[in-house]
Design an enzyme around this catalytic site. Structure first.
Site, PDB file in Angstrom:
ATOM      1  N   CYS A 112       0.809  -1.227   0.000  1.00 59.86           N
ATOM      2  CA  CYS A 112       0.000   0.000   0.000  1.00 59.86           C
ATOM      3  C   CYS A 112       0.839   1.273   0.000  1.00 59.86           C
ATOM      4  O   CYS A 112       0.320   2.353  -0.275  1.00 59.86           O
ATOM      5  CB  CYS A 112      -0.955  -0.010   1.190  1.00 59.86           C
ATOM      6  SG  CYS A 112      -1.869  -1.543   1.327  1.00 59.86           S
ATOM      7  N   HIS A 252      -3.421   6.887   2.866  1.00 56.02           N
ATOM      8  CA  HIS A 252      -3.835   5.591   2.325  1.00 56.02           C
ATOM      9  C   HIS A 252      -5.177   5.219   2.970  1.00 56.02           C
ATOM     10  O   HIS A 252      -5.351   5.342   4.179  1.00 56.02           O
ATOM     11  CB  HIS A 252      -2.760   4.553   2.643  1.00 56.02           C
ATOM     12  CG  HIS A 252      -3.205   3.151   2.405  1.00 56.02           C
ATOM     13  ND1 HIS A 252      -3.811   2.768   1.230  1.00 56.02           N
ATOM     14  CD2 HIS A 252      -3.152   2.040   3.190  1.00 56.02           C
ATOM     15  CE1 HIS A 252      -4.102   1.473   1.309  1.00 56.02           C
ATOM     16  NE2 HIS A 252      -3.724   1.020   2.484  1.00 56.02           N
ATOM     17  N   ASN A 282     -10.077  -0.482   0.646  1.00 58.16           N
ATOM     18  CA  ASN A 282      -8.618  -0.386   0.576  1.00 58.16           C
ATOM     19  C   ASN A 282      -8.149  -0.941  -0.776  1.00 58.16           C
ATOM     20  O   ASN A 282      -8.198  -2.148  -0.996  1.00 58.16           O
ATOM     21  CB  ASN A 282      -8.026  -1.182   1.746  1.00 58.16           C
ATOM     22  CG  ASN A 282      -6.513  -1.171   1.767  1.00 58.16           C
ATOM     23  OD1 ASN A 282      -5.867  -0.776   0.792  1.00 58.16           O
ATOM     24  ND2 ASN A 282      -5.949  -1.615   2.884  1.00 58.16           N
TER      25      ASN A 282
HETATM   26  N1  COA Z   1     -17.984  -9.200  10.546  1.00 58.62           N
HETATM   27  C1  COA Z   1     -18.430  -9.497  11.771  1.00 58.62           C
HETATM   28  N2  COA Z   1     -17.582  -9.843  12.768  1.00 58.62           N
HETATM   29  C2  COA Z   1     -16.266  -9.892  12.498  1.00 58.62           C
HETATM   30  C3  COA Z   1     -15.752  -9.602  11.232  1.00 58.62           C
HETATM   31  C4  COA Z   1     -16.676  -9.243  10.226  1.00 58.62           C
HETATM   32  N3  COA Z   1     -16.281  -8.947   8.972  1.00 58.62           N
HETATM   33  N4  COA Z   1     -14.413  -9.717  11.263  1.00 58.62           N
HETATM   34  C5  COA Z   1     -14.084 -10.083  12.509  1.00 58.62           C
HETATM   35  N5  COA Z   1     -15.209 -10.184  13.255  1.00 58.62           N
HETATM   36  C6  COA Z   1     -15.320 -10.563  14.667  1.00 58.62           C
HETATM   37  C7  COA Z   1     -14.139 -11.359  15.160  1.00 58.62           C
HETATM   38  O1  COA Z   1     -14.316 -12.712  14.863  1.00 58.62           O
HETATM   39  C8  COA Z   1     -14.179 -11.076  16.623  1.00 58.62           C
HETATM   40  O2  COA Z   1     -15.177 -11.867  17.227  1.00 58.62           O
HETATM   41  P1  COA Z   1     -14.932 -12.507  18.686  1.00 58.62           P
HETATM   42  O3  COA Z   1     -14.816 -11.310  19.605  1.00 58.62           O
HETATM   43  O4  COA Z   1     -16.187 -13.296  18.882  1.00 58.62           O
HETATM   44  O5  COA Z   1     -13.690 -13.293  18.574  1.00 58.62           O
HETATM   45  C9  COA Z   1     -14.659  -9.616  16.707  1.00 58.62           C
HETATM   46  O6  COA Z   1     -15.310  -9.355  15.454  1.00 58.62           O
HETATM   47  C10 COA Z   1     -13.537  -8.643  16.900  1.00 58.62           C
HETATM   48  O7  COA Z   1     -12.480  -8.988  16.018  1.00 58.62           O
HETATM   49  P2  COA Z   1     -11.202  -8.098  15.854  1.00 58.62           P
HETATM   50  O8  COA Z   1     -10.292  -8.737  14.853  1.00 58.62           O
HETATM   51  O9  COA Z   1     -10.649  -7.766  17.201  1.00 58.62           O
HETATM   52  O10 COA Z   1     -11.862  -6.789  15.243  1.00 58.62           O
HETATM   53  P3  COA Z   1     -11.202  -5.389  15.006  1.00 58.62           P
HETATM   54  O11 COA Z   1     -11.966  -4.353  15.701  1.00 58.62           O
HETATM   55  O12 COA Z   1      -9.703  -5.442  15.180  1.00 58.62           O
HETATM   56  O13 COA Z   1     -11.482  -5.180  13.438  1.00 58.62           O
HETATM   57  C11 COA Z   1     -10.284  -5.226  11.392  1.00 58.62           C
HETATM   58  C12 COA Z   1     -10.903  -6.058  12.499  1.00 58.62           C
HETATM   59  C13 COA Z   1      -9.675  -6.157  10.372  1.00 58.62           C
HETATM   60  C14 COA Z   1     -11.388  -4.389  10.742  1.00 58.62           C
HETATM   61  C15 COA Z   1      -9.211  -4.278  12.015  1.00 58.62           C
HETATM   62  O14 COA Z   1      -8.340  -5.029  12.829  1.00 58.62           O
HETATM   63  C16 COA Z   1      -8.406  -3.553  10.982  1.00 58.62           C
HETATM   64  O15 COA Z   1      -8.926  -2.788  10.215  1.00 58.62           O
HETATM   65  N6  COA Z   1      -7.076  -3.749  10.992  1.00 58.62           N
HETATM   66  C17 COA Z   1      -6.201  -3.111  10.028  1.00 58.62           C
HETATM   67  C18 COA Z   1      -6.288  -3.849   8.742  1.00 58.62           C
HETATM   68  C19 COA Z   1      -5.760  -3.066   7.576  1.00 58.62           C
HETATM   69  O16 COA Z   1      -6.022  -1.892   7.443  1.00 58.62           O
HETATM   70  N7  COA Z   1      -5.015  -3.764   6.716  1.00 58.62           N
HETATM   71  C20 COA Z   1      -4.459  -3.228   5.552  1.00 58.62           C
HETATM   72  C21 COA Z   1      -3.345  -2.326   5.869  1.00 58.62           C
HETATM   73  S1  COA Z   1      -2.662  -1.668   4.429  1.00 58.62           S
END
Ligand code: COA
Length: 325
Positions: A112, A252, A282
């Site tokens: 990215c 980004h 993204n």
């Molecule tokens: N829909 C519903 N629930 C979801 C889900 C979805 N799409 N994805 C994950 N969950 C659930 C998980 O299973 C977890 O459930 P649990 O508590 O029962 O285990 C809960 O939601 C929380 O998961 P978590 O991974 O802690 O969520 P989060 O708040 O960290 O959000 C992302 C997940 C991926 C959105 C977040 O971590 C993120 O945006 N990270 C950066 C990723 C990124 O930008 N990558 C590219 C960089 S260039």
């Protein structure tokens, strides 16, 4: 005095709009969760257009706006982690289809942060090689490497790309003023896409790769927020430019919460961060030029305006660039 300026910008995204509701038909998620955790409501997904097709459409617009003919390009750099193939590079495919016969062409793999790395590589090469015109593209078809059964990743990404034509000529604009480029390879496992299998008549143990995106979302989230704060601070410190002189921060487009958290830490109003991730998700290397193109089309970019572009992603890599239009 010669400066390297952005003389034209363009972008192209596939026409298919995939909403959160559509994604919740095949993975266990819902619109409210995705909007609340990411800010994304829809993204564009390719139905067959490859990375070079997207790059060429974006490039045609940028060339037209810059008033530069493809045959006058000295350099084509494509930032992508989803090329059509290993070889030829997307840049070489573009060269052939655009008739940019004299350009040096190559792709870079910086995820990215790729468009920002590409801008600085072009800036440096234009100065050292005395090139007049260059094309820098950031484009992806990440849907090809998506795990469409993983709700932790498939909700985040979209396809699309953008292109900038750079000119090296006498100009009142300072153009690309300064870049800050960094990487943290030790954290690379947080975001991976496997490549070719290692399985020859001579391998002791075959290594079969998952050719899909795998991500530790929380780890990347923490890294991303810190990367934005460090990059913006460093570019301001290094150039002595004050925040008041900056019209917009162009980040980004990964996740609204990442940007909000970085904006709070830096004490920069959210209104000064341009966002369109709600509509495109993204798009990795495509995201910054897609945003710049949208700002250009909305007349938010005028001659003399200064912007800080800031990006982070797989590698892990991060970068910021101070640009005067
Ligand atoms: N829909 C519903 N629930 C979801 C889900 C979805 N799409 N994805 C994950 N969950 C659930 C998980 O299973 C977890 O459930 P649990 O508590 O029962 O285990 C809960 O939601 C929380 O998961 P978590 O991974 O802690 O969520 P989060 O708040 O960290 O959000 C992302 C997940 C991926 C959105 C977040 O971590 C993120 O945006 N990270 C950066 C990723 C990124 O930008 N990558 C590219 C960089 S260039």
């Amino acid at each position: 005095m010669n400066n390297v300026t952005i003389a034209g910008i363009g972008a192209y995204v596939p026409s298919l709009v995939v909403t959160n509701e559509k994604i919740s038909e095949f993975v266990d998620t819902n619109n409210d969760w995705i909007v609340e955790r990411t800010g994304i409501t829809e993204r564009r997904i390719s139905e067959g257009e490859n990375t070079s097709d997207i790059s060429i459409e974006a490039a045609k617009i940028a060339l037209e706006r810059a008033g530069v003919k493809a045959e006058d390009l000295d350099l084509i750099i494509v930032a992508t982690i989803s090329p059509d193939m290993f070889i030829p590079s997307v840049a070489c495919i573009m060269q052939s289809k655009l008739n940019a016969g004299k350009a040096a062409c190559f792709d870079i793999s910086v995820a990215c942060s790729g468009f920002l790395y590409g801008l600085e590589i072009a800036n440096s090469m234009m100065k050292s090689m005395n090139y007049k015109n260059a094309l820098v593209v950031g484009a992806e078809v990440l849907s090809k490497v998506m795990d469409w059964s993983d709700r932790g990743t498939c909700i985040l990404f979209g396809d699309g790309g953008g292109a900038a034509v750079l000119k090296n000529e006498p100009s009142d604009s300072k153009g690309i003023i300064k870049s800050y480029l960094r990487s943290d390879g030790a954290k690379g496992e947080a975001l991976t896409i496997g490549a070719a299998d290692f399985n020859t008549p001579f391998t002791k143990e075959p290594q079969l790769k998952d050719r899909i995106i795998k991500m530790n979302g929380r780890e990347v989230f923490k890294f991303a927020t810190n990367a934005i704060v460090e990059s913006v601070n460093e570019i301001l410190k290094d150039t002595g430019v004050s925040l008041d002189e900056i019209k917009y921060i162009v980040p980004h487009q990964a996740n609204y919460r990442i940007i909000k958290s970085a904006a709070n830490k830096l004490g920069i109003d959210e209104e000064r961060w341009y966002l369109n991730l709600d509509r495109f998700g993204n798009t990795s290397a495509g995201s910054v030029p897609i945003v710049l193109n949208e700002m250009y089309e909305k007349n938010l970019i005028n001659k003399g305006d200064k912007f800080i572009l800031v990006a982070f992603g797989g590698g892990l890599t991060y970068a910021a660039t101070l640009v005067e239009w």
